[in-house]
Scaffold this motif. Sequence first.
Motif, short mmCIF file in Angstrom:
data_model
loop_
_atom_site.label_atom_id
_atom_site.label_comp_id
_atom_site.label_asym_id
_atom_site.label_seq_id
_atom_site.Cartn_x
_atom_site.Cartn_y
_atom_site.Cartn_z
N GLY A 136 -13.42 -7.02 -7.42
CA GLY A 136 -13.59 -7.69 -6.12
C GLY A 136 -12.53 -8.89 -5.96
O GLY A 136 -13.08 -10.16 -6.05
N SER A 137 -11.30 -8.60 -6.28
CA SER A 137 -10.13 -9.52 -6.30
C SER A 137 -9.80 -10.05 -4.87
O SER A 137 -9.08 -10.93 -4.94
CB SER A 137 -8.98 -8.62 -6.53
N CYS A 138 -10.36 -9.49 -3.69
CA CYS A 138 -10.10 -10.18 -2.48
C CYS A 138 -8.48 -10.36 -2.28
O CYS A 138 -7.79 -9.44 -2.57
CB CYS A 138 -10.79 -11.51 -2.27
N PHE A 139 -8.01 -11.61 -1.99
CA PHE A 139 -6.51 -11.82 -1.90
C PHE A 139 -5.87 -11.54 -3.26
O PHE A 139 -4.54 -11.75 -3.19
CB PHE A 139 -6.41 -13.29 -1.48
N GLY A 140 -6.44 -11.64 -4.33
CA GLY A 140 -5.98 -11.55 -5.59
C GLY A 140 -5.28 -12.64 -6.15
O GLY A 140 -4.30 -12.48 -7.04
N VAL A 156 -8.84 -4.69 -8.06
CA VAL A 156 -9.78 -3.60 -7.17
C VAL A 156 -10.42 -4.24 -6.39
O VAL A 156 -11.18 -5.22 -6.49
CB VAL A 156 -10.31 -2.56 -8.23
N ASP A 157 -10.44 -3.95 -4.87
CA ASP A 157 -11.35 -4.54 -4.08
C ASP A 157 -11.72 -3.40 -3.15
O ASP A 157 -10.98 -2.40 -2.87
CB ASP A 157 -10.32 -5.32 -3.17
N ILE A 163 -6.22 -5.47 -0.33
CA ILE A 163 -5.51 -4.51 -1.24
C ILE A 163 -3.86 -4.51 -0.78
O ILE A 163 -2.89 -4.87 -1.54
CB ILE A 163 -6.00 -3.34 -1.74
N ASP A 164 -3.78 -4.26 0.68
CA ASP A 164 -2.48 -4.14 1.02
C ASP A 164 -1.78 -5.64 1.01
O ASP A 164 -0.51 -5.70 0.66
CB ASP A 164 -2.51 -3.73 2.52
N GLY A 182 -11.03 0.17 -4.17
CA GLY A 182 -12.23 0.81 -4.99
C GLY A 182 -13.30 0.05 -4.94
O GLY A 182 -13.56 -1.06 -4.43
N ASP A 183 -14.74 0.66 -5.23
CA ASP A 183 -15.94 0.08 -5.05
C ASP A 183 -16.37 -0.34 -6.42
O ASP A 183 -16.28 0.40 -7.20
CB ASP A 183 -16.80 1.20 -4.52
#
Length: 278
Positions: A136-140, A156-157, A163-164, A182-183
């Motif tokens: 659940g990284s969102c913007f990371g 992973v998000d 992710i892009d 990913g879920d």
Amino acid sequence: MTSSLTSVAPTATIRVRRRLTGSLGSPAWTDQHVFTGHRDGRNVYIAHPLTAATVADHRLVDGLGCLREAGVLQGQAEFEDAFVQIVRSCGSSPEDGWAAFYRNSLAALHNAESAFSPIHRRAREVIAGSSVLEVGSCFGLLALQLAVDGHAVTAVDVCPGAIDLLGQASAGLGIALQAVPGDARALPFGDDSFDTVTLIHLLEHLSSDSAQRSLVEAARVARRRVVVAVPYEDEPDAAFGHVQALTESDLLSWAKKYPGWRAAISEHHGGWLILDRR
């Protein structure tokens, strides 16, 4: 990416502009970065003063949060659509706007300007081992900090757009990590793939059943440790996509489902559950 971070379409058309002179509506943020706006039926007009030098996650969250409280923005999709449009407006191109957003947001976290600074600092302190999966990284932003700390990081998000963005940001910043769509409920990794798996302010976005499935998946792919952090709320904040309000009782309930793990529960700007393999 699409104009929003969610698959749900905003209920209104959001129109954003940088405010160079004059004002629009009533001030909705009282420090040096005032957002203004008004709602006219299905149209929302927002003006902001942010630039490539000032655009950052905490300023957007605070400013748009005030517009939400004033009734200018309604719901998560409108909030996120406005967020994305403002970032894109802050550079000479949308790509420049996002590059500035990442650069300034990481600096704000480092300098403790962001409300998330102590949460990210705590997460970075409790990593075990060298490989980390952020779920659940969102913007990371946390994933990038963990990579700078020297960890081998995979983020992973469920949102391909996020992710892009993270992939582009990590390349631009020269920070090596993997960003994978990913879920959380069905992670695309084998058993025992990472030393530590983190779920930082993710589970409040999921139903009770989905949150528990995500914990099962995190424990499956973690070799050593699972780190969970959640906000404690009286009511779930729907504007941020929260669907359940979590308490210490929830953490205690989750911990009991993993008898093969040692559990530690603590409070630090919300609740924390750390599971370690026995």
